[in-house]
Design a protein around this motif. Structure first.
Motif, PDB file in Angstrom:
ATOM      1  N   GLY A   1     -28.283  39.451 -24.202  1.00  0.00           N
ATOM      2  CA  GLY A   1     -29.614  39.865 -24.418  1.00  0.00           C
ATOM      3  C   GLY A   1     -31.010  39.247 -24.085  1.00  0.00           C
ATOM      4  N   LEU A   2     -30.643  37.967 -24.124  1.00  0.00           N
ATOM      5  CA  LEU A   2     -31.926  37.078 -24.330  1.00  0.00           C
ATOM      6  C   LEU A   2     -32.668  37.263 -23.333  1.00  0.00           C
ATOM      7  N   LEU A   3     -32.160  37.024 -21.721  1.00  0.00           N
ATOM      8  CA  LEU A   3     -32.851  37.191 -20.750  1.00  0.00           C
ATOM      9  C   LEU A   3     -33.415  38.610 -20.532  1.00  0.00           C
ATOM     10  N   PRO A   4     -32.889  39.633 -20.655  1.00  0.00           N
ATOM     11  CA  PRO A   4     -33.377  41.072 -20.366  1.00  0.00           C
ATOM     12  C   PRO A   4     -34.767  41.066 -21.699  1.00  0.00           C
ATOM     13  N   THR A   5     -34.631  40.806 -22.679  1.00  0.00           N
ATOM     14  CA  THR A   5     -35.463  40.860 -23.702  1.00  0.00           C
ATOM     15  C   THR A   5     -36.751  40.005 -23.416  1.00  0.00           C
ATOM     16  N   LYS A   6     -36.740  38.552 -22.711  1.00  0.00           N
ATOM     17  CA  LYS A   6     -37.698  37.948 -22.154  1.00  0.00           C
ATOM     18  C   LYS A   6     -38.342  38.764 -20.864  1.00  0.00           C
TER      19      LYS A   6
ATOM     20  N   ARG B   1     -34.132  35.659 -32.278  1.00  0.00           N
ATOM     21  CA  ARG B   1     -32.608  35.550 -33.201  1.00  0.00           C
ATOM     22  C   ARG B   1     -31.484  35.623 -32.063  1.00  0.00           C
ATOM     23  N   LEU B   2     -31.661  36.111 -30.791  1.00  0.00           N
ATOM     24  CA  LEU B   2     -30.955  35.844 -29.538  1.00  0.00           C
ATOM     25  C   LEU B   2     -30.591  34.504 -29.184  1.00  0.00           C
TER      26      LEU B   2
ATOM     27  N   GLY C   1     -26.888  42.172 -27.907  1.00  0.00           N
ATOM     28  CA  GLY C   1     -27.943  42.583 -26.954  1.00  0.00           C
ATOM     29  C   GLY C   1     -29.182  42.730 -27.539  1.00  0.00           C
ATOM     30  N   LEU C   2     -30.213  43.429 -26.805  1.00  0.00           N
ATOM     31  CA  LEU C   2     -31.581  43.537 -27.410  1.00  0.00           C
ATOM     32  C   LEU C   2     -31.191  44.945 -28.422  1.00  0.00           C
ATOM     33  N   ARG C   3     -30.709  45.873 -27.902  1.00  0.00           N
ATOM     34  CA  ARG C   3     -30.601  47.148 -28.766  1.00  0.00           C
ATOM     35  C   ARG C   3     -29.891  46.964 -29.916  1.00  0.00           C
ATOM     36  N   ASP C   4     -28.846  46.329 -29.984  1.00  0.00           N
ATOM     37  CA  ASP C   4     -27.701  46.101 -31.075  1.00  0.00           C
ATOM     38  C   ASP C   4     -28.625  45.084 -31.964  1.00  0.00           C
ATOM     39  N   CYS C   5     -29.315  43.949 -31.459  1.00  0.00           N
ATOM     40  CA  CYS C   5     -30.126  43.233 -32.432  1.00  0.00           C
ATOM     41  C   CYS C   5     -31.044  44.088 -33.410  1.00  0.00           C
ATOM     42  N   TRP C   6     -31.898  44.752 -32.392  1.00  0.00           N
ATOM     43  CA  TRP C   6     -32.768  45.627 -33.209  1.00  0.00           C
ATOM     44  C   TRP C   6     -32.153  46.780 -34.251  1.00  0.00           C
TER      45      TRP C   6
END
Length: 361
Positions: free
Chosen positions: A189-194, A269-270, A327-332
């Motif tokens: 999830g790091l690259l998609p979030t960035k 966080r990721l 990933g992004l959604r799971d981290c949220w």
């Protein structure tokens, strides 16, 4: 640009970066640690008397060290690590700034305006938007992403990092990351979030500015051959929207904080979550405070702790937080469930100031 002028420019760039680091690194360290601090809500009594009823998270009490804000965190760092603790991560910041500044200098030239790629360039909005600006922003992201991961981990680790860069990397990277550094780009999830963060800043904000913000510069003042449409503000130079467009744009900038601040915290966080992989038999599990300890770096070479008492902040581990972020959604979702939605708004005022400055730059 001749060679002598190039050397002077490089020396001036290095001097400026060194001076700025003395001021910005402590503040950067405070923000990163404050946002990285893991504060899960304490479990309270179940809602019913049934023996199988699950415990309910408390909305008031949290486990681990309590950090009430930036100033409280500053006092904890001073008490446990001294002033030197505020400069943890200065070497990765310096390396990132020098690399980004040098590449930007070669790409744009000494007199060319544009977007920098150094440590403070996340909010730079190019004067001309479009795919070219987005492409440069993505290039700078790919260039800086491994260093950003190393920077975040070097600031949050409780250990005093060795002076040897190789030994420090052995401590900060997991075995999988150390053997194949390009796998850092595969952190879940790091690259998609960035990329989402960059697209919002580089594509959406300039486009809305061009559409909504009127230009108060008369067309007759433009030099020959320069059209008002080439200017970001000039794209609305007909004044069609007038003050209503400017007000709408300002409101949109303010509301953007609700999107950008959570993205920044999730990306942090990721980046702290090490990439798991094959480990040495009998070694300790991968821990975000020192992913390589016991594998890349033998336990006998464990560096001393930076502080003398408890850790300044608490990091999320498999033991304390359960399953890793996927990933992004799971981290949220897990941040909201485990810590509460207010964690996603930590240091929101910094995002607000930076977004407003970028929106009108």
């Amino acid at each position: 640009m001749d060679f002598g002028m190039f050397v002077l420019t490089v020396l001036a760039l290095i001097g400026t970066i060194l001076l700025s680091l003395l001021i910005t690194v402590p503040f950067l360290s405070l923000v990163i640690r404050y946002r990285a601090h893991y504060s899960p809500r304490a479990l309270g009594l179940p809602d019913s008397d049934s023996p199988t009823a699950p415990l309910t998270p408390s909305s008031t009490f949290h486990t681990g060290p309590e950090i009430k804000g930036i100033l409280h965190l500053l006092s904890r760092i001073r008490a446990q690590e001294g002033w030197a603790g505020l400069y943890k991560g200065i070497c990765p910041v310096l390396a990132e700034s020098l690399l980004g500044g040098f590449v930007s200098l070669l790409y744009f030239g000494i007199s060319s305006p544009g977007m920098g790629v150094g440590a403070g360039s996340s909010y730079a909005v190019a004067p001309r938007f479009g795919l070219a600006a987005f492409g440069w922003a993505v290039f700078s992201l790919l260039l800086n992403l491994p260093m950003t991961v190393i920077l975040n981990r070097s600031i949050t680790t409780p250990y005093r990092l060795p002076y040897s860069p190789l030994r420090a990397l052995r401590l900060l990277l997991s075995p999988s990351e150390f053997r194949a550094p390009w796998k850092i780009y595969a952190l879940p999830g790091l690259l998609p979030t960035k990329l989402l963060h960059i697209a919002y800043l580089v594509l959406l904000l300039p486009a809305l500015r061009a559409l909504l913000v009127p230009s108060f510069r008369p067309a007759s003042t433009y030099p020959p051959g320069e059209d008002w449409g080439d200017d970001v503000a000039g794209a609305a130079g007909m004044g069609f929207w007038g003050g209503m467009g400017l007000g709408t744009y300002i409101v949109f900038l303010l509301l953007s904080t609700a999107v950008l601040c959570p993205l920044e915290i999730i990306a942090l966080r990721l980046s702290l979550q090490p990439l798991s992989g094959p480990t040495v038999a009998g070694s300790a599990p991968v821990h975000p405070a020192a992913p390589g300890l016991g594998t890349n770096l033998p336990a006998s070479q464990e560096p001393p702790l930076f502080g003398t008492e408890e850790d300044v902040i608490h990091l999320r581990t498999p033991e304390s937080g359960g399953e890793p972020y996927e990933g992004l959604r799971d981290c949220w979702r897990k941040i909201v469930q485990e810590e509460g939605w207010r964690v996603l708004a930590r240091a929101w005022w910094l995002t607000l100031i930076a977004t407003a400055a970028a929106g009108f730059s």
